[in-house]
Design an enzyme around this catalytic site. Structure first.
Site, PDB file in Angstrom:
ATOM      1  N   HIS A  80       5.676   5.747  11.423  1.00 30.62           N
ATOM      2  CA  HIS A  80       5.144   5.652  10.064  1.00 30.62           C
ATOM      3  C   HIS A  80       4.203   6.850   9.901  1.00 30.62           C
ATOM      4  O   HIS A  80       2.983   6.706   9.890  1.00 30.62           O
ATOM      5  CB  HIS A  80       4.395   4.323   9.912  1.00 30.62           C
ATOM      6  CG  HIS A  80       4.029   3.959   8.507  1.00 30.62           C
ATOM      7  ND1 HIS A  80       4.124   4.842   7.448  1.00 30.62           N
ATOM      8  CD2 HIS A  80       3.556   2.794   7.984  1.00 30.62           C
ATOM      9  CE1 HIS A  80       3.716   4.220   6.345  1.00 30.62           C
ATOM     10  NE2 HIS A  80       3.374   2.987   6.645  1.00 30.62           N
TER      11      HIS A  80
ATOM     12  N   ARG B 134      11.656   3.727   3.142  1.00 33.46           N
ATOM     13  CA  ARG B 134      11.237   2.754   4.162  1.00 33.46           C
ATOM     14  C   ARG B 134      12.440   1.887   4.480  1.00 33.46           C
ATOM     15  O   ARG B 134      13.104   1.377   3.569  1.00 33.46           O
ATOM     16  CB  ARG B 134      10.082   1.881   3.662  1.00 33.46           C
ATOM     17  CG  ARG B 134       9.835   0.688   4.579  1.00 33.46           C
ATOM     18  CD  ARG B 134       8.578  -0.055   4.254  1.00 33.46           C
ATOM     19  NE  ARG B 134       7.398   0.707   4.625  1.00 33.46           N
ATOM     20  CZ  ARG B 134       6.166   0.204   4.636  1.00 33.46           C
ATOM     21  NH1 ARG B 134       5.964  -1.053   4.299  1.00 33.46           N
ATOM     22  NH2 ARG B 134       5.140   0.947   4.984  1.00 33.46           N
TER      23      ARG B 134
ATOM     24  N   LYS C  20      25.602  -4.488  -2.924  1.00 27.16           N
ATOM     25  CA  LYS C  20      27.073  -4.529  -3.068  1.00 27.16           C
ATOM     26  C   LYS C  20      27.768  -3.924  -1.852  1.00 27.16           C
ATOM     27  O   LYS C  20      28.982  -3.773  -1.858  1.00 27.16           O
ATOM     28  CB  LYS C  20      27.484  -3.736  -4.320  1.00 27.16           C
ATOM     29  CG  LYS C  20      26.877  -4.226  -5.614  1.00 27.16           C
ATOM     30  CD  LYS C  20      27.342  -3.317  -6.763  1.00 27.16           C
ATOM     31  CE  LYS C  20      26.606  -3.635  -8.044  1.00 27.16           C
ATOM     32  NZ  LYS C  20      26.876  -2.595  -9.067  1.00 27.16           N
TER      33      LYS C  20
ATOM     34  N   ARG D 294       0.794  -1.221   0.000  1.00 28.86           N
ATOM     35  CA  ARG D 294       0.000   0.000   0.000  1.00 28.86           C
ATOM     36  C   ARG D 294       0.831   1.277   0.000  1.00 28.86           C
ATOM     37  O   ARG D 294       0.568   2.200  -0.779  1.00 28.86           O
ATOM     38  CB  ARG D 294      -0.911   0.045   1.237  1.00 28.86           C
ATOM     39  CG  ARG D 294      -2.179  -0.736   1.084  1.00 28.86           C
ATOM     40  CD  ARG D 294      -2.627  -1.260   2.438  1.00 28.86           C
ATOM     41  NE  ARG D 294      -1.716  -2.309   2.869  1.00 28.86           N
ATOM     42  CZ  ARG D 294      -1.876  -3.578   2.547  1.00 28.86           C
ATOM     43  NH1 ARG D 294      -2.919  -3.965   1.888  1.00 28.86           N
ATOM     44  NH2 ARG D 294      -0.998  -4.501   2.914  1.00 28.86           N
ATOM     45  N   THR D 295       1.811   1.320   0.885  1.00 25.70           N
ATOM     46  CA  THR D 295       2.539   2.593   1.032  1.00 25.70           C
ATOM     47  C   THR D 295       3.264   2.951  -0.253  1.00 25.70           C
ATOM     48  O   THR D 295       3.132   4.054  -0.783  1.00 25.70           O
ATOM     49  CB  THR D 295       3.526   2.498   2.216  1.00 25.70           C
ATOM     50  OG1 THR D 295       2.792   2.134   3.385  1.00 25.70           O
ATOM     51  CG2 THR D 295       4.220   3.830   2.445  1.00 25.70           C
TER      52      THR D 295
HETATM   53  C1  NCD Z   1       2.079  -1.142   8.102  1.00 23.64           C
HETATM   54  C2  NCD Z   1       3.575  -0.993   8.172  1.00 23.64           C
HETATM   55  O1  NCD Z   1       4.295  -1.243   7.207  1.00 23.64           O
HETATM   56  O2  NCD Z   1       4.015  -0.567   9.230  1.00 23.64           O
HETATM   57  N1  NCD Z   1       1.625  -1.293   6.801  1.00 23.64           N
HETATM   58  C3  NCD Z   1       1.324  -0.166   6.062  1.00 23.64           C
HETATM   59  O3  NCD Z   1       2.185   0.625   5.742  1.00 23.64           O
HETATM   60  N2  NCD Z   1       0.052   0.052   5.750  1.00 23.64           N
HETATM   61  C4  NCD Z   1       1.475  -2.084   9.062  1.00 23.64           C
HETATM   62  C5  NCD Z   1       2.039  -3.465   9.203  1.00 23.64           C
HETATM   63  O4  NCD Z   1       2.963  -3.866   8.494  1.00 23.64           O
HETATM   64  O5  NCD Z   1       1.509  -4.185  10.032  1.00 23.64           O
END
Ligand code: NCD
Length: 287
Positions: A117, A89, A68, A39-40
């Site tokens: 997040h 991320r 590498k 999703r993100t």
């Molecule tokens: C979450 C995350 O990556 O922290 N997912 C997201 O970005 N919607 C929640 C999770 O992984 O449980």
């Protein structure tokens, strides 16, 4: 408040999705994803494309020079030459901050280990605001892995800016991080509990989360808390008519599929709000 202005703009983004825009034509977003994401990453990419911009990056560090042995600072110094904004991320806490220290372009934290997040918290606020018509005055239960779940840390900070009552519901082992409780308890009413059932009837927003299996050092510890909460359609018989169920997703077994068809379930809609929020965010940074 700056965040309210962002929510207001996000709520208007639906028109841009329907009609298409080129507000960010010529701008490039770089995505550096060192951890899995559906999703993100895809909503950020879709947001940028729908605003007329371009996207570069990697969804898997194995295909980048990280494999590498390149360090994060050098990766950032590289991609900033090719992009106007970076979305990162990373499994390590503080990774986004470090990237921002080295980057000369804006950096958006799309998940830093178990820490934060923030864009998820913003889309969560948007979902609450759109579905409940307000944020102030609500009782919001945050349930599940409050220790390793990064979305709940950012959400707790974000909600503490409003006049809400927070219920933190977690097994003893996965209670909300002390530093978060210490930081926000002076600003907001909060209660902690391990038991969800007795609280169900007073909740306006039920925010369920997944136990973050991959962050446990010891699988025996994980086994103790796996499956701690499981919301089913039967539980919904006890809730307020206006109560909404949210989840950052992915879910494992904490929301039974019998809940999906209920009017209370907003976790699929929540993903759409993620697109709108990220469009508004990119516009406010690059527009
Ligand atoms: C979450 C995350 O990556 O922290 N997912 C997201 O970005 N919607 C929640 C999770 O992984 O449980």
């Amino acid at each position: 408040m700056e965040i309210d202005e962002l929510l207001r703009r996000a709520a208007e983004m639906g028109v841009c999705v329907d009609r298409g825009t080129d507000l960010l034509r010529g701008k490039v977003m770089g995505t550096l994803f060192f951890e899995p994401s559906t999703r993100t990453r895809l909503s950020f990419e879709s947001a940028m494309i729908r605003l007329g911009g371009g996207v570069i990056g990697f969804a898997e560090p194995k295909v980048a020079s990280v494999e590498k042995g390149e360090n994060l600072a050098d990766t950032v110094r590289t991609v900033e030459n090719y992009a106007d904004v970076l979305v990162i991320r990373h499994p390590l806490e503080g990774a986004a901050r470090l990237a921002a220290d080295f980057a000369s372009v804006p950096v958006i934290n799309a998940g830093s280990g178990a820490e934060e997040h923030p864009t998820q918290a913003m889309l969560d606020l948007l979902t609450i605001h759109q579905e409940q018509g307000r944020i102030d005055g609500l009782t919001i239960a945050v349930v599940g892995d409050l220790r390793y779940g990064r979305t709940v840390h950012s959400l707790a900070y974000a909600l503490s800016l409003y006049k809400v009552k927070l219920l933190f519901v977690a097994p003893e082992l996965l209670r909300m991080r002390r530093e978060v409780v210490d930081d926000i308890s002076a600003r907001v009413a909060l209660e902690e509990s391990a038991d969800l059932a007795p609280l169900l009837s007073e909740i306006d927003v039920l925010y369920m989360t997944r136990i973050q299996k991959e962050r446990f050092a010891d699988m025996a510890e994980y086994e103790k808390v796996a499956g701690a909460y499981r919301l089913t359609a039967r539980d919904l018989e006890k809730v307020k008519e206006s109560m909404i169920v949210m989840h950052p997703l992915p879910r494992v077994d904490e929301i039974d599929h019998s809940v999906d068809r209920s009017e209370h379930a907003k976790y699929f809609k929540q993903m759409r709000y993620g697109l709108l929020l990220r469009m508004a965010l990119l516009l406010s940074i690059l527009g």
